[in-house]
Design an enzyme around this catalytic site. Sequence first.
Site, short mmCIF file in Angstrom:
data_model
loop_
_atom_site.label_atom_id
_atom_site.label_comp_id
_atom_site.label_asym_id
_atom_site.label_seq_id
_atom_site.Cartn_x
_atom_site.Cartn_y
_atom_site.Cartn_z
N LYS A 1 0.86 -1.18 0.00
CA LYS A 1 0.00 0.00 0.00
C LYS A 1 0.90 1.24 0.00
O LYS A 1 1.58 1.53 0.98
CB LYS A 1 -0.88 0.03 1.25
CG LYS A 1 -1.81 1.26 1.26
CD LYS A 1 -1.84 1.91 2.62
CE LYS A 1 -2.50 3.27 2.68
NZ LYS A 1 -2.13 4.24 1.69
N CYS B 1 12.95 11.82 6.79
CA CYS B 1 12.92 11.37 8.19
C CYS B 1 14.25 11.66 8.86
O CYS B 1 14.33 11.86 10.06
CB CYS B 1 12.62 9.89 8.25
SG CYS B 1 13.71 8.92 7.19
N GLU C 1 8.72 16.72 15.61
CA GLU C 1 9.12 16.63 14.20
C GLU C 1 8.33 17.67 13.40
O GLU C 1 7.12 17.77 13.53
CB GLU C 1 8.82 15.23 13.65
CG GLU C 1 9.27 15.06 12.22
CD GLU C 1 9.03 13.66 11.67
OE1 GLU C 1 7.88 13.19 11.73
OE2 GLU C 1 9.99 13.05 11.17
N GLU D 1 9.38 1.95 11.02
CA GLU D 1 10.40 3.00 11.04
C GLU D 1 9.67 4.33 10.91
O GLU D 1 8.88 4.53 10.00
CB GLU D 1 11.41 2.80 9.90
CG GLU D 1 12.28 1.56 10.11
CD GLU D 1 13.09 1.58 11.41
OE1 GLU D 1 13.44 2.69 11.87
OE2 GLU D 1 13.35 0.50 11.97
#
Length: 483
Positions: A175, A284, A384, A250
């Site tokens: 996906k 990331c 973040e 992750e």
Amino acid sequence: MPREYSNYINGEWVSSDSDETFEVVNPADTDEVVAYFQSSTKRDTESAIEAAVAAQDEWADTPGPERGAVLKQVGNALAARKEEATETLVKEEGKTRSEASGEVQRAIDIFHYYAGKASDLGGVVKSASGRNKNLSTKREPLGTVALITPWNYPIAIPAWKLAPALASGNTLVHKPASAAPNVSQILFECFEEAGLPAGVANFVTGSGSEVGAPLSDHDDIDAVSFTGSTAVGTAVAQSAADDLKRVQCEMGGKNPTIVMPSADIGEATDIVGVGAFGTTGQSCTACSRAVVHEDVYDEFVDSITDYANSLDVGAGLEDPDMGPHVSRSELDETLEYVDVGRKGGATLAAGGSELSGGEYDDGHYVEPTVLTDVTSDMRIAQEEIFGPVLSVLKVGSFEEAVEVANDVRYGLSASIVTQDISEANTFIDDIEAGVAKVNEKTTGLELHVPFGGYKDSSTNTYREQGDAGIDFFTSTKTVYVNY
Ligand code: NAP
Ligand code: MG
């Protein structure tokens, strides 16, 4: 007319049960619809799982070198379409041409790398505790796996999950992220061209709730490999854990680069600047915090401010220094964080605004942003941001620098700029991050070494890439033979 793409289930390109599609828009020019994709349902997801389960035994029984030969063809098919895939990636995600081309090349290299690994899955032979006994291990595929990926590296991340999953003999359902499914779709065309048997790899587009969630908790899925935000990854890990699936998530980062007095400030600026503003800060591993020693703080702030102001921002196809944000909502979030930072006491040293006028009015453009006088307790130093926003924090010593660098819930990548060998090695020992770099940017990975985070950046179960990719997608069987 933009093309409408289908799901790929059991070797056929098929429409969703829903009869509905969603559009993918060019972030550099929001009037341009890049393509339409299937708004799949839970039923579509289930038929993809069924196809993958049915194809499982035969693919697992296919000799590793034969599986590798197919992967090699996939890499070659993608290489033949590199230009097209690069432009598609730029159009759907907004990266610059150079960034996108590098990412497509990485995907090609990953398929070639795991093509070789498929012949080399191995196992070990040990000395048994007696005569006429053999003691060994062999690696076996897990079965049927689910791969769920984010939009920010829309071809490299699918590649670094798909290739080791297939090399190891698993069948799968993938996906992709809804913001950027087009380059994954190209990969599946490459699978078809390379002769991957029907049902081995299935591609289903659609929402997290209709496709992602059913994949994470379906009984017939043996393992889930997810990359994305910590919020979604945590839910995926919990739902996968219910029936003891193997799971790997992750997730987010808040990556620091420490700048010490022995650093060349020009070099430190390039390292921090590329880490913070490359890929529009949407990595990331992006550098989000510069943790700078007070002796070089003013000099560094001047230099990184000049760097940010000098960047040429524009549409990715023209290959500027920095492209747009992927979406309006990501841009809004970045602007909100700039506001949070200023209200929290940080100083805006560069950027901070949406870009407007001319081509900027067509897309999601924001200025490269530097906030100074940031302290570790501020939200902008903790959360973040996922945009081109750098927070600069001042510290009085090396020890304080490491303490500040570690003072977040995340632990993905971290770097230090120093000429002091003792600082460099102590940093490597003490930094709480899955990737530690000396005199290098926090972004950028080699494909043949493990990658993954510490703390809330990862489930910390398995690493990805290199040999670790094979570790995740195989089980070890221990074999005792007496003769
Ligand atoms: P995201 O919002 O967490 O989405 C990731 C994937 O999960 C997408 O395919 C998404 O589908 C799907 N999803 C959403 N809800 C779900 C659910 N309930 N169950 C299962 N799947 C679901 O992340 P993103 O915005 O795409 O990517 C940015 C994030 O990824 C950042 O936090 C970044 O740090 C992280 N990231 C981490 C790494 C790493 O290796 N550590 C690498 C790259 C990015 P939809 O797109 O349809 O919503
Ligand atoms: Mg998101």
